[in-house]
Enzyme design. Sequence first.
Site, short mmCIF file in Angstrom:
data_model
loop_
_atom_site.label_atom_id
_atom_site.label_comp_id
_atom_site.label_asym_id
_atom_site.label_seq_id
_atom_site.Cartn_x
_atom_site.Cartn_y
_atom_site.Cartn_z
N GLU A 1 -8.75 -5.15 -9.86
CA GLU A 1 -9.39 -4.46 -8.73
C GLU A 1 -9.69 -3.04 -9.17
OE1 GLU A 1 -6.74 -3.86 -5.36
OE2 GLU A 1 -5.04 -3.44 -6.67
N LYS B 1 0.86 -1.19 0.00
CA LYS B 1 0.00 0.00 0.00
C LYS B 1 0.89 1.24 0.00
CE LYS B 1 -4.49 1.23 2.03
NZ LYS B 1 -5.18 1.52 0.78
N1 PDD Z 1 -8.10 2.04 -0.63
N2 PDD Z 1 -7.51 -1.94 -3.63
C1 PDD Z 1 -6.89 -0.74 -3.64
C2 PDD Z 1 -6.01 -0.39 -4.78
C3 PDD Z 1 -7.10 0.15 -2.57
O1 PDD Z 1 -6.47 1.35 -2.56
C4 PDD Z 1 -7.98 -0.22 -1.51
C5 PDD Z 1 -8.23 0.70 -0.35
C6 PDD Z 1 -8.60 -1.47 -1.56
C7 PDD Z 1 -9.53 -1.95 -0.48
O2 PDD Z 1 -8.82 -2.28 0.71
P1 PDD Z 1 -9.48 -2.15 2.15
O3 PDD Z 1 -10.70 -3.01 2.14
O4 PDD Z 1 -8.44 -2.68 3.06
O5 PDD Z 1 -9.82 -0.71 2.38
C8 PDD Z 1 -8.33 -2.31 -2.63
C9 PDD Z 1 -8.19 3.01 0.42
C10 PDD Z 1 -9.52 3.06 1.06
C11 PDD Z 1 -7.72 4.37 -0.12
O6 PDD Z 1 -6.70 4.38 -0.79
O7 PDD Z 1 -8.32 5.39 0.16
#
Ligand code: PDD
Length: 269
Positions: free
Chosen positions: A168, A136
């Site tokens: 995704e 991330k």
């Molecule tokens: N984004 N895929 C990507 C590329 C993401 O950036 C996110 C989350 C998810 C979902 O992950 P989770 O369920 O752990 O939030 C999948 C966050 C919310 C953001 O960048 O704002």
Amino acid sequence: MPLAEARVSVEDRGFQFGDGVYELIRTYGGRIFHLEDHLRRLEQSAEAIGLSIVYSKSRWKEILEKGHARSRYPDAKLYIQITRGAAPRDHSFPKKARMSVIVTVRTLVPLPTELREKGASVITVTDLRWGRCDIKTINLLPNVMARQKARSSGAFEAIFVRDGMVMEGTGSNLFAVVGRQIVTPPKGPAILPGITRDLVMVQAREARHPLLEKGISLEDLLGAEEIFLTGTTIDILPVVQVDGKTIGNGRPGPTTRRLCQQFLQTTRL
Ligand code: PDD
């Protein structure tokens, strides 16, 4: 401190190189949702880029809870960003630099009820991201470009497609119901291992829905009975249109609705 007063150096490597990682966590009813899972992922992201986090879980909890309490927001987005710190600009790691650790607390504006009830439309875009989308990182330019393309065309989200396979969204994971089976792309370097994705999978299995982690082609997606996205701020969001094509009967399907209800219950525990 007030957000507007917070400052980082222009030499911060987050600003210069995007050299950092982040997490976005939310609260439900004033309680931090699945903090441990987010902290575990933060640690994994940091480790993957050669940073080691110095705070313990209890320290993070204390910082986040204090920030949330002070904000007085009923529900909040808790954002953590860690960069390699400020140092004269040079690509290789600085010998001496202190990591910059930033926590912001913002009020959480819920998605419009109409969007949830009617379902969202998405577009597909070529996945121009790098080979470690499981980390991330704050390098989000391809996500930013793709999200903007979606919004400019009136869609809620853009779905990344690599070699004909859907991966995704720009900030969400993807699920589809194909032949009565719930499918979602497998974990690996091409997607972020979403915390919401994991929760939804556990709940789907508990409810004895057939569920499989497997690659989904764009063709399969377009022919899916149902599609939904998962993510921290959206939880489960039904999708009813992909690239202008209607999915199912154009309304959120029964499996998605059941999962939404189930998810809502866990947020109230
Ligand atoms: N984004 N895929 C990507 C590329 C993401 O950036 C996110 C989350 C998810 C979902 O992950 P989770 O369920 O752990 O939030 C999948 C966050 C919310 C953001 O960048 O704002």
